[in-house]
Design an enzyme around this catalytic site. Structure first.
Site, PDB file in Angstrom:
ATOM      1  N   SER A  46       0.875  -1.181   0.000  1.00  0.00           N
ATOM      2  CA  SER A  46       0.000   0.000   0.000  1.00  0.00           C
ATOM      3  C   SER A  46       0.912   1.230   0.000  1.00  0.00           C
ATOM      4  O   SER A  46       2.144   1.086   0.088  1.00  0.00           O
ATOM      5  CB  SER A  46      -0.858   0.003   1.269  1.00  0.00           C
ATOM      6  OG  SER A  46       0.006   0.146   2.387  1.00  0.00           O
ATOM      7  N   ASP A  78      -0.646  -1.502  -4.114  1.00  0.00           N
ATOM      8  CA  ASP A  78      -1.978  -1.758  -3.571  1.00  0.00           C
ATOM      9  C   ASP A  78      -2.643  -0.457  -3.080  1.00  0.00           C
ATOM     10  O   ASP A  78      -1.991   0.363  -2.425  1.00  0.00           O
ATOM     11  CB  ASP A  78      -1.810  -2.745  -2.399  1.00  0.00           C
ATOM     12  CG  ASP A  78      -3.099  -3.448  -2.043  1.00  0.00           C
ATOM     13  OD1 ASP A  78      -3.991  -3.533  -2.898  1.00  0.00           O
ATOM     14  OD2 ASP A  78      -3.206  -3.918  -0.892  1.00  0.00           O
ATOM     15  N   HIS A 180     -12.008  -4.834   5.210  1.00  0.00           N
ATOM     16  CA  HIS A 180     -10.559  -4.840   5.442  1.00  0.00           C
ATOM     17  C   HIS A 180     -10.309  -5.112   6.915  1.00  0.00           C
ATOM     18  O   HIS A 180     -10.928  -4.498   7.783  1.00  0.00           O
ATOM     19  CB  HIS A 180      -9.942  -3.488   5.065  1.00  0.00           C
ATOM     20  CG  HIS A 180      -9.584  -3.383   3.621  1.00  0.00           C
ATOM     21  ND1 HIS A 180      -9.943  -2.313   2.836  1.00  0.00           N
ATOM     22  CD2 HIS A 180      -8.888  -4.210   2.801  1.00  0.00           C
ATOM     23  CE1 HIS A 180      -9.478  -2.493   1.607  1.00  0.00           C
ATOM     24  NE2 HIS A 180      -8.847  -3.641   1.559  1.00  0.00           N
ATOM     25  N   THR A 235      -3.960  -8.570   7.000  1.00  0.00           N
ATOM     26  CA  THR A 235      -4.025  -8.578   8.471  1.00  0.00           C
ATOM     27  C   THR A 235      -3.511  -9.875   9.087  1.00  0.00           C
ATOM     28  O   THR A 235      -2.767  -9.845  10.072  1.00  0.00           O
ATOM     29  CB  THR A 235      -5.479  -8.325   8.930  1.00  0.00           C
ATOM     30  OG1 THR A 235      -5.927  -7.139   8.296  1.00  0.00           O
ATOM     31  CG2 THR A 235      -5.569  -8.164  10.434  1.00  0.00           C
TER      32      THR A 235
END
Ligand code: G3H
Ligand code: ZN
Length: 286
Positions: A46, A78, A180, A235
């Site tokens: 990200s 991302d 998410h 995660t």
């Protein structure tokens, strides 16, 4: 090329795994897991993750692992949320980009995504561009609260069709009940909607399921059956890393050698990744 693997995912009903990293040990765990299982794979950063590891570092580390293991490891930018961020990742040599303008109204999202597609393809015709449509709640962390999804958050199949035609994206990330991170409630995936969106976007555009952490094996299998070609996990890797690290520090309070402290974390991340790759059906798909 990623496109060849994407084509195979729909023909053979499996999904490519996409795993996030922000430092080299997570990347090492992902690459080793993919090598062990002979799985083609995507790794992603990200904007925050990329800032930590460094743009050039991400590109060159992935290249090094690709060469060392001799397997296809593709690098994805991302959730890149500005044109500048997209441009930097394209110029640095990323293989794929998620140009995520989903926070903008539909027409603005189309405009910015299209601009990203045009720039990226002009620099690298083989690059894969993903767009995002709909509102995905949550963040890639353990969340104590219940995350409620509203029906207006979800991607509408007819809008998805229009979005992919007007932007020229190769892949689409829809909101289909996915979250998410890991929330107090389990995600409630709308498989019918995945199927309807797949029909609307057509066989040449591939669907990406975000927020894979906390989903069950049957969620993944049903999602793939309905038309998902790629699944993102972040995660669960972060949690595996951190839990193992906390345990190691407690068990070895005198240890000061970083690679000794970090080895159990690498093993814990590898275990999560291998488990997911088996469920996604991407084993021995090189
Ligand atoms: O783009 C990243 C993913 O969608 C990760 O989601 O943290 O729920 O696994 P996750
Ligand atoms: Zn995501």
């Amino acid at each position: 090329m990623i496109k060849n693997y994407l084509k195979r995912t729909t023909e053979e009903k499996w999904a490519l795994g996409h795993f996030n990293f922000s430092e080299d040990d997570a990347l090492r765990a992902i690459a080793q897991a993919a090598f062990n299982l002979k799985a083609p794979i995507l790794v992603g950063t990200s904007e925050g993750e990329r800032k930590h590891i460094g743009l050039k570092q991400a590109v060159n580390l992935v290249k090094a692992f690709r060469e060392e293991f001799g397997i296809p490891i593709f690098l994805n930018a991302d959730h890149h949320k500005s044109f500048d961020a997209v441009k930097e990742a394209v110029d640095a040599g990323y293989d794929a980009i998620l140009a995520d303008f989903s926070a903008l109204p539909f027409e603005e999202n189309v405009k910015m995504t299209k601009q990203s597609v045009e720039y990226a393809k002009s620099k690298n015709p083989d690059i894969i561009i993903e767009g995002e449509l709909g509102y995905m709640r949550g963040e890639s962390k353990l969340q104590k609260e219940i995350i409620e999804i509203k029906s207006e958050d979800l991607t509408k199949p007819e809008e998805a069709g229009r979005f992919v035609r007007e932007t020229g994206v190769d892949m689409l990330a829809p909101a289909v009940g996915n979250i998410h991170g890991i929330a107090a409630n389990a995600p409630n995936i709308d498989f019918q909607r995945i199927g309807d969106i797949k029909k609307a976007v057509g066989s040449e555009v591939y669907l990406v399921l975000h927020g894979g952490s906390g989903m069950s094996e049957s969620d993944f299998k049903n999602a793939i059956e309905a038309g998902i070609s790629m699944i993102h996990i972040n995660t669960e890797i972060r949690v595996a890393f951190t839990e193992a690290l906390r345990k190691t520090l407690e068990e070895m309070p005198e240890e000061t050698t970083p690679y000794k402290i970090l080895t159990p974390s690498i093993e814990a991340m590898k275990k999560v990744i291998e488990e997911k790759l088996r469920i996604f059906g991407s084993v021995s798909k090189l």
